[in-house]
Every structure is written in structure tokens, then in C-alpha cells.
Write a protein that holds these residues in place. Structure first.
Motif, PDB file in Angstrom:
ATOM      1  N   SER A 110       0.893  -1.270   0.031  1.00 57.04           N
ATOM      2  CA  SER A 110       0.011  -0.046  -0.048  1.00 57.04           C
ATOM      3  C   SER A 110       0.805   1.246   0.017  1.00 57.04           C
ATOM      4  O   SER A 110       0.192   2.406  -0.265  1.00 57.04           O
ATOM      5  N   GLU A 111       2.076   1.296   0.530  1.00 53.43           N
ATOM      6  CA  GLU A 111       2.949   2.435   0.485  1.00 53.43           C
ATOM      7  C   GLU A 111       3.327   2.690  -1.146  1.00 53.43           C
ATOM      8  O   GLU A 111       3.783   3.904  -1.075  1.00 53.43           O
ATOM      9  N   LEU A 112       3.038   1.994  -2.062  1.00 54.13           N
ATOM     10  CA  LEU A 112       3.196   2.335  -3.314  1.00 54.13           C
ATOM     11  C   LEU A 112       2.230   3.182  -4.036  1.00 54.13           C
ATOM     12  O   LEU A 112       2.091   3.682  -5.015  1.00 54.13           O
ATOM     13  N   LYS A 113       1.005   3.294  -3.394  1.00 50.54           N
ATOM     14  CA  LYS A 113      -0.303   4.075  -3.792  1.00 50.54           C
ATOM     15  C   LYS A 113       0.022   5.436  -4.070  1.00 50.54           C
ATOM     16  O   LYS A 113       0.609   6.001  -3.257  1.00 50.54           O
ATOM     17  N   GLY A 114      -0.053   5.953  -5.294  1.00 53.47           N
ATOM     18  CA  GLY A 114       0.182   7.139  -5.539  1.00 53.47           C
ATOM     19  C   GLY A 114       1.360   7.667  -5.904  1.00 53.47           C
ATOM     20  O   GLY A 114       2.000   8.618  -6.544  1.00 53.47           O
ATOM     21  N   LYS A 115       2.272   6.517  -5.663  1.00 52.05           N
ATOM     22  CA  LYS A 115       3.914   6.873  -6.275  1.00 52.05           C
ATOM     23  C   LYS A 115       4.019   6.389  -7.742  1.00 52.05           C
ATOM     24  O   LYS A 115       3.299   5.722  -8.505  1.00 52.05           O
ATOM     25  N   ILE A 116       5.112   6.946  -8.227  1.00 57.93           N
ATOM     26  CA  ILE A 116       5.337   6.485  -9.651  1.00 57.93           C
ATOM     27  C   ILE A 116       6.894   5.953  -9.692  1.00 57.93           C
ATOM     28  O   ILE A 116       7.612   6.659  -9.516  1.00 57.93           O
ATOM     29  N   LEU A 117       6.994   4.878 -10.061  1.00 59.22           N
ATOM     30  CA  LEU A 117       8.267   4.108  -9.990  1.00 59.22           C
ATOM     31  C   LEU A 117       8.844   4.076 -11.222  1.00 59.22           C
ATOM     32  O   LEU A 117       8.266   3.807 -12.225  1.00 59.22           O
ATOM     33  N   THR A 118      10.288   3.990 -11.484  1.00 62.79           N
ATOM     34  CA  THR A 118      11.028   3.660 -12.589  1.00 62.79           C
ATOM     35  C   THR A 118      10.942   2.212 -12.746  1.00 62.79           C
ATOM     36  O   THR A 118      10.817   1.300 -11.732  1.00 62.79           O
ATOM     37  N   PHE A 119      11.290   1.797 -13.917  1.00 60.69           N
ATOM     38  CA  PHE A 119      11.521   0.120 -13.931  1.00 60.69           C
ATOM     39  C   PHE A 119      12.447  -0.225 -13.029  1.00 60.69           C
ATOM     40  O   PHE A 119      12.517  -1.373 -12.437  1.00 60.69           O
ATOM     41  N   GLN A 120      13.588   0.492 -12.930  1.00 60.56           N
ATOM     42  CA  GLN A 120      14.705   0.430 -12.003  1.00 60.56           C
ATOM     43  C   GLN A 120      14.396   0.078 -10.646  1.00 60.56           C
ATOM     44  O   GLN A 120      14.659  -0.841 -10.059  1.00 60.56           O
ATOM     45  N   GLU A 121      13.536   0.756  -9.798  1.00 58.78           N
ATOM     46  CA  GLU A 121      12.755   0.764  -8.908  1.00 58.78           C
ATOM     47  C   GLU A 121      12.021  -0.348  -8.541  1.00 58.78           C
ATOM     48  O   GLU A 121      12.002  -0.924  -7.678  1.00 58.78           O
ATOM     49  N   LEU A 122      11.056  -0.556  -9.682  1.00 56.20           N
ATOM     50  CA  LEU A 122      10.291  -1.618  -9.586  1.00 56.20           C
ATOM     51  C   LEU A 122      11.157  -3.048  -9.482  1.00 56.20           C
ATOM     52  O   LEU A 122      10.248  -3.843  -9.020  1.00 56.20           O
ATOM     53  N   LEU A 123      12.223  -3.198 -10.117  1.00 50.84           N
ATOM     54  CA  LEU A 123      12.939  -4.249 -10.043  1.00 50.84           C
ATOM     55  C   LEU A 123      13.254  -4.758  -8.298  1.00 50.84           C
ATOM     56  O   LEU A 123      13.655  -5.866  -8.119  1.00 50.84           O
ATOM     57  N   ARG A 124      13.219  -3.892  -7.334  1.00 52.86           N
ATOM     58  CA  ARG A 124      13.451  -4.244  -6.102  1.00 52.86           C
ATOM     59  C   ARG A 124      12.271  -5.130  -5.455  1.00 52.86           C
ATOM     60  O   ARG A 124      12.409  -5.421  -4.371  1.00 52.86           O
ATOM     61  N   TYR A 125      11.258  -5.159  -6.363  1.00 55.51           N
ATOM     62  CA  TYR A 125      10.155  -5.784  -5.821  1.00 55.51           C
ATOM     63  C   TYR A 125      10.014  -7.091  -6.492  1.00 55.51           C
ATOM     64  O   TYR A 125      10.218  -7.315  -7.542  1.00 55.51           O
ATOM     65  N   PRO A 126       9.421  -8.169  -5.832  1.00 57.01           N
ATOM     66  CA  PRO A 126       8.965  -9.409  -6.685  1.00 57.01           C
ATOM     67  C   PRO A 126       7.959  -9.146  -7.921  1.00 57.01           C
ATOM     68  O   PRO A 126       6.835  -8.714  -7.494  1.00 57.01           O
ATOM     69  N   ILE A 127       8.413  -9.578  -8.892  1.00 60.10           N
ATOM     70  CA  ILE A 127       7.347  -9.209  -9.996  1.00 60.10           C
ATOM     71  C   ILE A 127       6.765 -10.595 -10.508  1.00 60.10           C
ATOM     72  O   ILE A 127       7.789 -11.667 -10.415  1.00 60.10           O
TER      73      ILE A 127
END
Length: 298
Positions: free
Chosen positions: A177-194
Motif C-alpha cells: 500500500s505504500e506504493l499507492k500514488g507513487k510513480i516508480l521507474t522500472f529500475q525501482e520496480l525491480l526491487r520488488y518481486p515481479i
């Protein structure tokens, strides 16, 4: 080279069953007749087509090559026979190839409309990935497919018609839920399990290609064959799932969209069928269920 079609027919049944006895049952001829036909074909072609042993039958590399050419031809003949039989009936038959996701979230209302208008028509739907559906179409095992596009397996000789555009999105559950309203780059997205569809899908190829545009190596945590299951796993917090926007559940179901700085290109749902095989009456009428399909072309 003038070779009797019956020899190729016998070869096809042995090659697809890998059994001389099973081929004889399906052809209603003796096993010795099957064996003699295969030997005759091998002699005419001057090639060994099968490796025979007491336990099993295997295709030789030459046999595999021949099967790749014979199988579409046999399916075309079967299709022609079914269309001839169909002309004497009021219903007809339509064979459709589409993924489980496309069937559930896109095709159902069209199938309902067609069934309502043509209740006697026999509808056969084969669920497979868009890549596999293209192969089914090329081999004559289905009359038409609804596929994600781009699809590198859609080769020449096909009519491909756009039905719908869509975007793919990343979704997550309350655990992120901490990601709500945020805009992530692909690089930042890779920190999370996809989580995403398996590598054999056009969706997986598409996402990997988008990350490669930014010299990023995407290594998914989970790969599945179902977008619905990806959604369920995202809801319980196992990771961030990548799915088409047309199957995103309502936000009240504990799911939200994770926004990215990089824009993903839109993709399409397309309808495809062979240019070289005449369309049956049932297939033509099904295509007319789509506003985008011109009756003059279908």
C-alpha cells in the motif's frame, strides 16, 4: 513424384499415434497393411521414416520433417470434409483458438451473441497461449484465433484484423500500500518481486523487451499461465503482478495499479484467419459479430 495419398494418410496416423496397432484401429485396416504402406512410402522416398523397436516407435529426423508438412494437409482435408457435411445442415461448426484470459474477459459476450443467433452451430474453443494459437491456425486445427498482438508467430498468409487496443499494468495488494500514488521507474520496480505469465507467452516477451529497452534484466519471482491466479497472488501480497488492463479487478477487491514512469506501448487484440482456406458459413457469421469486421471481407 506421384505417391498415393493413402500412403501419406497411413504415415500420418502412425506418426501421430507412434503406434502401428493404434493406427490400424483408427484406419480400420490390418496392422500388416499399415506396416506395408509405411515400407512402401519409405521405399518411394528413399528415406527411413520410423525407428522401430519392440517397445516403441519413434520418428526419424526425416519423419519429423515430413510430418510437419503432412499434418496441415490432413487437417485441411478434414476441414473440407466437415464444411461439406456442414452445408447439408443448418448449424455448422466453428473452431476458435484463444487464451483463457481472452476467452473470459473478451470473447464471452461474442460467443453468447453468436450462440443466441445460431443455436444449432457447434462451437469448439481451444484454450492455448497466443503463440500456440497461431501454431494451431497455421496447422489448420482451428478456423480462427483471437490473439494478443504483436505476436511473432502470426506469419504470412493470414488476415489479421484489430478488435481492441489495451494497455498492460502492474497491480499490487494491501501489502504494498505504500506504493499507492507513487510513480516508480522500472529500475525501482525491480526491487520488488515481479509476477507475470510464463516465458512462452506474448505478454512475457513483451514485458521483457520493454525492460531490455532500458538495459534492465527482468527476473520474475513467479511465472504462471493464468492472469487470474496472478491477480489472486497479488491480492495476498506475494508480489506485483503484470496483467492486461481489461482483466484488472475493481479496486474494492483489494487491488490497486502501480504506476510507472516509463510508458508501456499499447497492444492489441486481433482476430486472425487463413487467407487461403475458404471460410464456412458459421465462421463468416461469427466474424460478423464483431463491429470491426467488414461483412464484405469476412
Amino acid at each position: 513424384m506421384d505417391i498415393n495419398y493413402e500412403l501419406y494418410k497411413v504415415f500420418y496416423y502412425v506418426a501421430t499415434t507412434l503406434s502401428f496397432s493404434e493406427a490400424s484401429k483408427q484406419l480400420y485396416i490390418s496392422q500388416s497393411a499399415v506396416s506395408q504402406s509405411v515400407k512402401s512410402l519409405e521405399k518411394k522416398l528413399n528415406q527411413v521414416l520410423f525407428i522401430r523397436s519392440t517397445k516403441k516407435v519413434q520418428l526419424t529426423p526425416e519423419g519429423e520433417i515430413l510430418l510437419r508438412h503432412i499434418e496441415p494437409a490432413v487437417n485441411l482435408i478434414k476441414r473440407g470434409e466437415s464444411q461439406i457435411l456442414e452445408s447439408a445442415s443448418t448449424g455448422g461448426q466453428i473452431r476458435i483458438g484463444a487464451s483463457d484470459t481472452i476467452c473470459r474477459y473478451f470473447l464471452v459476450p461474442y460467443l453468447e451473441r453468436f450462440h443466441r443467433d445460431f443455436p444449432n452451430a457447434h462451437i469448439k474453443v481451444t484454450n492455448a497461449t497466443s503463440v500456440q494459437c497461431a501454431e494451431l491456425l497455421q496447422n489448420g486445427q482451428v478456423d480462427l484465433i483471437v490473439s494478443n498482438f504483436p505476436n511473432p508467430s502470426l506469419g504470412s498468409g493470414l488476415t489479421v484484423r484489430k478488435l481492441k487496443t489495451f494497455h498492460d499494468v502492474f497491480i499490487a495488494g494491501a501489502a504494498y500500500s505504500e506504493l499507492k500514488g507513487k510513480i516508480l521507474t522500472f529500475q525501482e520496480l525491480l526491487r520488488y518481486p515481479i509476477m507475470m505469465l510464463d516465458r512462452k507467452s506474448t505478454t512475457s516477451e513483451f514485458l521483457h523487451s520493454q525492460f531490455q529497452r532500458y538495459q534492465l534484466d527482468l527476473v520474475p519471482e513467479i511465472e504462471l499461465s493464468s492472469n487470474d491466479l496472478l491477480t489472486d497472488l497479488a491480492r495476498i501480497g506475494l508480489g506485483i503482478a503484470f496483467i492486461p488492463d481489461y482483466c484488472v479487478p475493481d479496486s474494492s477487491q483489494g487491488i490497486f495499479t502501480v504506476k510507472t514512469r516509463e510508458t508501456l506501448p499499447e497492444r492489441e487484440l486481433v482476430l486472425a484467419y487463413s487467407r487461403h482456406v475458404p471460410l464456412s458459413h458459421a465462421v463468416r457469421e461469427f466474424i460478423r459479430c464483431f463491429p470491426e469486421a467488414s461483412p464484405d471481407e469476412a
